[in-house]
Design a protein around this motif. Structure first.
Motif, PDB file in Angstrom:
ATOM      1  N   VAL A  72       0.855  -1.177   0.000  1.00  0.00           N
ATOM      2  CA  VAL A  72       0.000   0.000   0.000  1.00  0.00           C
ATOM      3  C   VAL A  72       0.898   1.238   0.000  1.00  0.00           C
ATOM      4  O   VAL A  72       1.832   1.328   0.783  1.00  0.00           O
ATOM      5  CB  VAL A  72      -0.899   0.018   1.253  1.00  0.00           C
ATOM      6  CG1 VAL A  72      -1.831   1.210   1.209  1.00  0.00           C
ATOM      7  CG2 VAL A  72      -1.687  -1.275   1.354  1.00  0.00           C
ATOM      8  N   LEU A  73       0.623   2.163  -0.905  1.00  0.00           N
ATOM      9  CA  LEU A  73       1.479   3.338  -1.002  1.00  0.00           C
ATOM     10  C   LEU A  73       0.646   4.543  -1.382  1.00  0.00           C
ATOM     11  O   LEU A  73      -0.464   4.411  -1.886  1.00  0.00           O
ATOM     12  CB  LEU A  73       2.560   3.114  -2.068  1.00  0.00           C
ATOM     13  CG  LEU A  73       2.037   2.846  -3.476  1.00  0.00           C
ATOM     14  CD1 LEU A  73       2.428   3.968  -4.395  1.00  0.00           C
ATOM     15  CD2 LEU A  73       2.572   1.531  -3.991  1.00  0.00           C
ATOM     16  N   SER A  74       1.201   5.726  -1.151  1.00  0.00           N
ATOM     17  CA  SER A  74       0.446   6.903  -1.546  1.00  0.00           C
ATOM     18  C   SER A  74       1.173   7.646  -2.657  1.00  0.00           C
ATOM     19  O   SER A  74       2.386   7.560  -2.800  1.00  0.00           O
ATOM     20  CB  SER A  74       0.198   7.829  -0.352  1.00  0.00           C
ATOM     21  OG  SER A  74       1.384   8.416   0.076  1.00  0.00           O
ATOM     22  N   GLY A 108     -11.463   4.630 -17.401  1.00  0.00           N
ATOM     23  CA  GLY A 108     -12.593   3.841 -16.923  1.00  0.00           C
ATOM     24  C   GLY A 108     -12.300   2.932 -15.743  1.00  0.00           C
ATOM     25  O   GLY A 108     -13.203   2.274 -15.237  1.00  0.00           O
ATOM     26  N   SER A 109     -11.035   2.856 -15.310  1.00  0.00           N
ATOM     27  CA  SER A 109     -10.730   1.998 -14.169  1.00  0.00           C
ATOM     28  C   SER A 109     -10.288   2.843 -12.979  1.00  0.00           C
ATOM     29  O   SER A 109      -9.703   3.906 -13.144  1.00  0.00           O
ATOM     30  CB  SER A 109      -9.601   1.021 -14.515  1.00  0.00           C
ATOM     31  OG  SER A 109      -9.993   0.211 -15.582  1.00  0.00           O
ATOM     32  N   LEU A 110     -10.543   2.300 -11.796  1.00  0.00           N
ATOM     33  CA  LEU A 110     -10.175   3.012 -10.572  1.00  0.00           C
ATOM     34  C   LEU A 110      -8.799   2.534 -10.100  1.00  0.00           C
ATOM     35  O   LEU A 110      -8.542   1.340 -10.061  1.00  0.00           O
ATOM     36  CB  LEU A 110     -11.219   2.727  -9.487  1.00  0.00           C
ATOM     37  CG  LEU A 110     -11.021   3.450  -8.163  1.00  0.00           C
ATOM     38  CD1 LEU A 110     -11.222   4.933  -8.321  1.00  0.00           C
ATOM     39  CD2 LEU A 110     -11.975   2.892  -7.106  1.00  0.00           C
ATOM     40  N   TYR A 111      -7.918   3.480  -9.795  1.00  0.00           N
ATOM     41  CA  TYR A 111      -6.563   3.099  -9.401  1.00  0.00           C
ATOM     42  C   TYR A 111      -6.184   3.517  -7.996  1.00  0.00           C
ATOM     43  O   TYR A 111      -5.138   3.143  -7.499  1.00  0.00           O
ATOM     44  CB  TYR A 111      -5.542   3.668 -10.389  1.00  0.00           C
ATOM     45  CG  TYR A 111      -5.521   2.909 -11.693  1.00  0.00           C
ATOM     46  CD1 TYR A 111      -4.769   1.742 -11.824  1.00  0.00           C
ATOM     47  CD2 TYR A 111      -6.279   3.333 -12.773  1.00  0.00           C
ATOM     48  CE1 TYR A 111      -4.768   1.023 -13.000  1.00  0.00           C
ATOM     49  CE2 TYR A 111      -6.286   2.623 -13.961  1.00  0.00           C
ATOM     50  CZ  TYR A 111      -5.524   1.467 -14.071  1.00  0.00           C
ATOM     51  OH  TYR A 111      -5.529   0.753 -15.225  1.00  0.00           O
ATOM     52  N   ALA A 112      -6.982   4.354  -7.376  1.00  0.00           N
ATOM     53  CA  ALA A 112      -6.583   4.811  -6.042  1.00  0.00           C
ATOM     54  C   ALA A 112      -7.770   5.416  -5.311  1.00  0.00           C
ATOM     55  O   ALA A 112      -8.852   5.587  -5.889  1.00  0.00           O
ATOM     56  CB  ALA A 112      -5.468   5.842  -6.143  1.00  0.00           C
ATOM     57  N   LEU A 113      -7.560   5.736  -4.036  1.00  0.00           N
ATOM     58  CA  LEU A 113      -8.556   6.431  -3.234  1.00  0.00           C
ATOM     59  C   LEU A 113      -7.967   7.774  -2.828  1.00  0.00           C
ATOM     60  O   LEU A 113      -6.824   7.830  -2.370  1.00  0.00           O
ATOM     61  CB  LEU A 113      -8.851   5.638  -1.958  1.00  0.00           C
ATOM     62  CG  LEU A 113      -9.235   4.172  -2.135  1.00  0.00           C
ATOM     63  CD1 LEU A 113      -9.278   3.491  -0.771  1.00  0.00           C
ATOM     64  CD2 LEU A 113     -10.579   4.062  -2.839  1.00  0.00           C
ATOM     65  N   GLY A 124      -3.043   4.017  -3.045  1.00  0.00           N
ATOM     66  CA  GLY A 124      -3.269   2.921  -3.978  1.00  0.00           C
ATOM     67  C   GLY A 124      -2.515   1.676  -3.561  1.00  0.00           C
ATOM     68  O   GLY A 124      -1.840   1.642  -2.528  1.00  0.00           O
ATOM     69  N   ILE A 125      -2.644   0.659  -4.393  1.00  0.00           N
ATOM     70  CA  ILE A 125      -2.000  -0.625  -4.127  1.00  0.00           C
ATOM     71  C   ILE A 125      -0.963  -0.851  -5.226  1.00  0.00           C
ATOM     72  O   ILE A 125      -1.224  -0.572  -6.398  1.00  0.00           O
ATOM     73  CB  ILE A 125      -3.056  -1.745  -4.114  1.00  0.00           C
ATOM     74  CG1 ILE A 125      -4.004  -1.510  -2.922  1.00  0.00           C
ATOM     75  CG2 ILE A 125      -2.414  -3.115  -4.035  1.00  0.00           C
ATOM     76  CD1 ILE A 125      -5.186  -2.426  -2.892  1.00  0.00           C
ATOM     77  N   ALA A 126       0.220  -1.318  -4.846  1.00  0.00           N
ATOM     78  CA  ALA A 126       1.294  -1.511  -5.823  1.00  0.00           C
ATOM     79  C   ALA A 126       0.902  -2.561  -6.858  1.00  0.00           C
ATOM     80  O   ALA A 126       0.314  -3.585  -6.520  1.00  0.00           O
ATOM     81  CB  ALA A 126       2.571  -1.925  -5.113  1.00  0.00           C
ATOM     82  N   SER A 127       1.231  -2.312  -8.113  1.00  0.00           N
ATOM     83  CA  SER A 127       0.781  -3.205  -9.178  1.00  0.00           C
ATOM     84  C   SER A 127       1.399  -4.589  -9.050  1.00  0.00           C
ATOM     85  O   SER A 127       0.863  -5.554  -9.560  1.00  0.00           O
ATOM     86  CB  SER A 127       1.106  -2.610 -10.543  1.00  0.00           C
ATOM     87  OG  SER A 127       2.479  -2.345 -10.638  1.00  0.00           O
ATOM     88  N   ASN A 128       2.553  -4.709  -8.374  1.00  0.00           N
ATOM     89  CA  ASN A 128       3.157  -6.039  -8.268  1.00  0.00           C
ATOM     90  C   ASN A 128       2.846  -6.729  -6.944  1.00  0.00           C
ATOM     91  O   ASN A 128       3.536  -7.649  -6.544  1.00  0.00           O
ATOM     92  CB  ASN A 128       4.670  -5.943  -8.487  1.00  0.00           C
ATOM     93  CG  ASN A 128       5.326  -5.018  -7.485  1.00  0.00           C
ATOM     94  OD1 ASN A 128       4.652  -4.477  -6.600  1.00  0.00           O
ATOM     95  ND2 ASN A 128       6.626  -4.836  -7.600  1.00  0.00           N
ATOM     96  N   THR A 129       1.814  -6.276  -6.254  1.00  0.00           N
ATOM     97  CA  THR A 129       1.493  -6.877  -4.957  1.00  0.00           C
ATOM     98  C   THR A 129       1.016  -8.320  -5.131  1.00  0.00           C
ATOM     99  O   THR A 129       0.454  -8.683  -6.154  1.00  0.00           O
ATOM    100  CB  THR A 129       0.404  -6.071  -4.233  1.00  0.00           C
ATOM    101  OG1 THR A 129       0.193  -6.653  -2.954  1.00  0.00           O
ATOM    102  CG2 THR A 129      -0.907  -6.109  -4.994  1.00  0.00           C
TER     103      THR A 129
END
Lengths: 496, 294, 309
Positions: free
Chosen positions: A92-94, A138-143, A327-332
């Motif tokens: 999890v990172l900002s 169209g996609s959500l990537y973070a809060l 957001g969440i790291a893409s390689n999580t």
């Protein structure tokens, strides 16, 4: 040369082989949470106790164990980027000002579906309108962080001097109205400089500009903006509005109200104000005028009372909201667990307050109003753990302990302001600058050359502004504006 | 006609002027570090400020209770790093200087090439952390970047080629000395002046380094002095440029600005100012002993 | 046949031990410098975190375009080269002068004192140096305007917008910071000179200046050549701190302070484009490489012994 080629190949093989990940023996999903802190980094002992306290909650609630990874704000972006590139575990990172580039670099995990499964409460809390600012194709990537965003444009100045000169500020409604006051102050106090720059090369009179959507750029450097509800992308610097503003600042400069070296000064605004040599400065802030005045009096008054004049209503655009996102790291390896934990930072006061303030009793105490303070004889620098200054950059600012002097009603007012503020017609639109990245490097250079002088009044807008506009156009500004317009039109069509 | 004596006097006077010009800005820094913050803003920098304050030093000591520990870390890494570096550098330079060594040119190129190209921090980081696991160990402050510098290797190589006659080595070979012995017994001691020079260079780069710490150290116990100071300074900068973020304004108002930076400079340099004359005695001896007598 | 094998063996006997001595250094350079050069690929890739360094898409020379398609390309290249030339020439002259004078004073206490002071500026970071320069030059409270010009009744100069002064200010600042430090190399060089040369020259009645001209300078030539070739390799690089922080990022000064490094920084500040910044570094290196090969070839032609390789 041959040797080099061989070595390069060896390097490739080696780096390819480095994929081992640490293995955990227990049943809980392991989530690493990297967050920026503006306080001192906690001691090892301070951190591990707080982490254990967080884990007690998370194990039970969501079956997850968290590793807290506080990083100094100054190093945050670089450190996280480097760790991710090296395949280190960060889940999890900002993104602090970097959401757009983080998405286009593929750093963030697509959480469109995940949010429904693992964080429905947060989805409801933040609301569709705000979430749109973190969507891309169209996609959500973070809060976005959930906090007061309805910022006003303020002029901050010395109450004692206003009183002394008998100036009534209730009629002051715009930057133009300030000229008179500046003149009086300058006459009565020739030893003072009237206006302090907010930071190097930035008076921040821009905080008074109303109704401009900077379309993923910043107020300091804006290439293609929307004016007041319109949806045609225009060059801010070619507008009559900017010319007027620049002339006003120039007038101030020539009258001697602005420090001569504002474009290059190395001092921060609080240093300048505290010295007692300055009358006031502009700033943008989400707090109510009275609260801000109280805080600033202690922070930069240097023993003198500070007052805050409200000169601009809030105006919300995409970048107001997605300035800091999570957001969440893409390689999580654990997207679901990461999302569940992220959900807690927005909805569970216990978890959030542990991360921000540490352990109650040891790191902080609450007074009878429920406001936090440090234990007897301790301060932010001496307690084992605190990240108190990270308020507003982690999770949900409305469920945190409040700072002294604020009340529950203030929070409600701020929450209300978030909802009622005027919004840009392009709220939710995010510009992808990948195709014009070459033009961006060129216009960035042009802007750093001309803007500080214009914004601080040290150059004459009559001659320099046209030169600036020419240089921008030569550097390819029109390509950027065209690209923005094109993407915006597509977005508007989709979001009607 | 310029006699020796006159020339000597000229040297003294010229250097004295140069030293004054050099030292003036440094004095400004020292004075600024003990000037009251408000006075600094009000009256500007001065050699004779009207109000003194130790606030900046107090702030730094309070921020970094570990500053003494950090000095320890720095001294340790500087000593160990410099010694290892001297070994590797002279050992690499010596074969390069031997005209009979077939690969001497190729080796020179191999060394020089590292000066021109570098792949950036990301691959270095991956290699040092994933292959050698140096993250958060003392090795992180010693191994990356500074052990072999192309400039130093080339300096030593040149020194050997220009100052050590081949006859000396041949004579040793005839006496039956092995290459390793020749290096240790003859070549290494012979390189004293240049070793002194590169020891100083390497020592200073270890002393001044904060990048290794920035990338490879999270653990505050292993902060070096420069890293600690850099972190304090970076944070102040970051807060300034992000004044609208979270509690940045609040955090910023708690730090004294300019004088802290100056104090940081002084704290970083002071020990060297104190120690240097002592080191100089040994290090530069090699250099000056051989120097021209007036 | 027999002799050939023997010969081969004897070269190996000569080569192997020497190679072994060099080996630790070679291994270190392989790990520390050559392995990471894999990162140079990034200059030709559109970096994507999900795909990593090796699987990101190739994009040819796209990342390089921003360096050449700008109007500033000429200015920044010219500035970078001219400043480097000035630094090489003046820096070398100044360092040699200091080295000669310091050696002249020999072991005297003042020689030690002078040297300690002269290397001090090198230990200050550019940020600190920029503060010192600001302290001296700023318009409102700077030392020159406040303590020198004001008492003389001359109106203060706005130094941070005075383009003409900056080439000189930057050169002086750079000399101030590095000349004392670089003089150490030349001091070592001078110390390597056989003293009997000076003694016999003195007996022949040569003056100090003649000794310097005929003995010291020629003996320093190899060092000068080496140092110069090494600087030529950095010809397209500039010290970011000197050109960005010292002029306080002042826009008015761009025509004389913009270099390749500052342009890249200002251009990419807001989006950390890894590919484009790698491309800039690659470009600077490759030009440096070509220049070094050229410089080395010239030296080789004129004076074989002093060529680097």
């Amino acid at each position: 040369m041959k040797k080099t080629v061989v070595t390069l190949m060896a390097a490739g093989l080696l780096a390819g082989a480095i994929v081992a990940m640490p293995v955990y023996a227990d049943d809980y999903d392991q989530v690493t949470f990297a967050y920026a802190t503006m306080n001192n980094l906690p001691t090892e002992e301070g951190l591990s106790t707080v982490q254990e306290a967080v884990n007690e909650i998370t194990r039970e609630k969501i079956g997850v164990e968290v590793t807290l990874k506080p990083i100094g704000l100054a190093d945050y972006t670089q450190s996280v980027t480097l760790s991710l590139q090296a395949g280190e575990k960060i889940d999890v990172l900002s993104s602090i000002y970097t959401f757009a580039s983080d998405v286009s670099n593929g750093m963030l995990y697509d959480i469109t579906d995940l949010i429904d499964e693992a964080a429905p409460e947060t989805k409801e809390l933040i609301g569709e309108d705000w979430l749109k600012t973190c969507m891309y194709e169209g996609s959500l990537y973070a809060l976005p962080t959930y906090k007061p965003v309805a910022s006003h444009g303020y002029f901050v100045c010395r109450q004692d001097i206003l009183d002394e000169l008998g100036i009534d500020v209730s009629t002051v409604k715009s930057a133009e109205d300030l000229t008179d006051i500046f003149a009086q102050v300058a006459e009565a106090h020739p030893e003072m400089t009237v206006l302090a720059p907010l930071s190097q090369g930035n008076l921040d009179e821009g905080s008074l500009w109303y109704g401009i959507d900077y379309l993923s750029d910043s107020r300091e450097k804006a290439y293609g903006v929307l004016f007041d509800g319109d949806t045609t992308v225009k060059n801010l610097y070619e507008s009559d509005y900017f010319m007027e503003q620049s002339k006003l600042v120039r007038e101030w400069y020539e009258a001697g109200y602005i420090m001569k070296d504002a474009a290059t000064t190395t001092s921060s605004v609080s240093e300048l104000m505290t010295s007692g040599n300055y009358f006031g400065h502009f700033t943008e802030n989400g707090l109510m005028p009275e609260d801000l005045a109280a805080i600033l009096t202690s922070l930069e008054g240097g023993g003198n009372p500070i007052t805050v004049i409200d000169l601009r209503e809030p105006y919300i655009s995409t970048s107001t909201i997605n300035m800091v996102t999570w957001g969440i790291a893409s390689n999580t390896k654990v997207p679901e667990a990461a999302m569940k934990f992220l959900n807690l930072t927005y909805t569970d006061p216990d978890v959030l307050n542990l991360i921000i303030f540490g352990l109650e009793g040891r790191d902080y105490v609450l007074d009878e109003d429920g406001c936090y303070g440090y234990p007897e004889g301790q301060d932010a620098a001496t307690v084992p753990y605190t990240a108190a200054l990270s308020n507003g950059i982690i999770g949900n600012a409305f469920i945190m302990h409040r700072s002294v002097g604020t009340s529950e009603e203030d929070n409600e007012a701020l929450l209300e302001a978030n909802k009622t503020a005027t919004v840009s017609p392009a709220l939710g639109f995010m510009f992808d600058s990948t195709d014009v990245s070459i033009q961006y490097t060129a216009v960035n250079n042009v802007a750093s050359q001309y803007l500080p002088g214009l914004l601080c009044g040290s150059t004459d807008p009559e001659t320099e502004l046209p030169a600036f506009v020419d240089a921008l156009n030569a550097a390819g500004l029109q390509d950027i504006i065209d690209a923005k317009q094109k993407q915006l039109d597509v977005w508007l069509a989709e979001n009607k | 006609m310029l006699t020796s004596k006159k020339f000597n006097r000229f040297a003294t006077i010229f250097l004295a002027i140069l030293v004054c010009l050099t030292v003036f800005p440094i004095l400004l820094i020292v004075m600024a570090s003990i000037t009251d913050e408000n006075t600094l803003l009000r009256e500007g920098y001065s050699l004779f400020p009207s109000k003194f304050s130790a606030g900046a030093y107090y702030y730094i000591i309070q921020q970094g209770a570990m500053i003494f520990r950090a000095y320890g870390v720095t001294i340790f890494t500087t000593l160990i790093g410099t010694v290892i570096s001297l070994m590797l550098t002279t050992m690499l330079a010596y074969p390069m200087s031997r005209k009979s060594f077939k690969y001497s040119n190729a080796l020179s190129f191999f060394v020089f090439f590292t000066m021109l190209f570098n792949g950036g921090i990301v691959p270095s980081y991956i290699i040092w952390t994933r292959l050698f696991h140096i993250k958060n160990t003392i090795f992180a402050l010693i191994l990356p970047n500074y052990l072999v510098s192309a400039v130093n290797v080339i300096l030593v190589k040149n020194y050997y080629s220009n100052n050590v006659p081949d006859a000396l080595i041949e004579a040793a070979q005839i006496d039956g000395a092995k290459e390793m012995q020749i290096f240790w017994k003859i070549m290494f001691p012979l390189a004293k002046p240049v070793v002194a020079t590169i020891a100083l260079f390497t020592g200073l780069s270890y002393w001044n380094d904060w990048t290794n710490g920035l990338y490879y150290i999270d653990d505050a116990k292993l902060y070096s002095v420069q890293l600690l100071l850099m972190k304090i300074m970076n944070n102040v900068d970051m807060l300034k440029s992000n004044i609208s973020l979270g509690g940045a304004g609040e955090a910023l108002a708690q730090v004294p600005g300019t004088s802290v930076r100056m104090a940081i400079a002084v704290i970083g340099v002071l020990p060297i100012m104190v120690i240097y004359p002592f080191i100089q005695k040994y290090l530069i001896k090699g250099v000056v002993v051989g120097a021209v007598k007036g | 046949m027999q002799t050939k094998v023997k010969e081969k063996k004897s070269t190996r006997q000569k080569t192997a031990p020497l190679f072994l001595i060099a080996l630790p250094g070679i291994v270190y350079l392989l790990i520390n410098n050559y392995l990471p050069m894999a990162g140079l690929f990034l200059a030709f890739k559109r970096y994507n975190f999900m795909k990593g360094i090796f699987s990101s898409d190739w994009c040819g020379f796209d990342n390089f375009k921003f360096l050449f398609t700008t109007k500033d390309a000429w200015i920044m290249t010219r500035n970078t080269i001219l400043y480097n030339l000035a630094f090489i020439i003046l820096g070398t002259a100044m360092s040699i002068l200091i080295a000669i004078l310091l050696c002249e004073l020999g072991q005297k206490l003042r020689a030690k004192l002078f040297q300690s002071v002269l290397i001090l500026p090198n230990m200050l970071s550019w940020v600190i140096v920029s503060f010192v320069v600001f302290a001296i030059l700023n318009a409102d409270s700077g030392f020159i305007n406040n303590a020198i010009l004001k008492p003389l009744g001359i109106e203060g100069v706005s130094w941070y917008t005075f383009t003409g002064a900056w080439p000189i200010i930057l050169i002086i600042t750079n000399l101030w910071k590095s000349a004392g430090y670089s003089s150490i190399v030349y001091m070592a060089g001078i110390s390597g000179i056989d003293k009997s040369l000076y003694e016999s020259a003195a007996l022949d009645g040569a003056t100090k200046l003649q000794q310097i001209k005929n003995i010291t300078l020629p003996m320093l030539k190899p060092t000068v050549i080496t140092m110069t070739i090494m600087s030529v390799g950095r010809m397209f690089y500039s010290d970011f701190g000197l050109f960005y922080q010292v002029p306080q990022n002042s826009g008015a000064l761009f025509p004389v302070t913009q270099t390749i490094d500052t342009y890249v920084y200002r251009g990419l500040m807001e989006n950390n484009n890894i590919g484009m910044s790698s491309a800039a570094g690659f470009y600077q290196s490759i030009i440096g490489f070509i220049l070094v090969l050229a410089a080395n070839a010239i030296v080789r032609k004129l004076d074989r012994d002093n060529a680097m390789f």
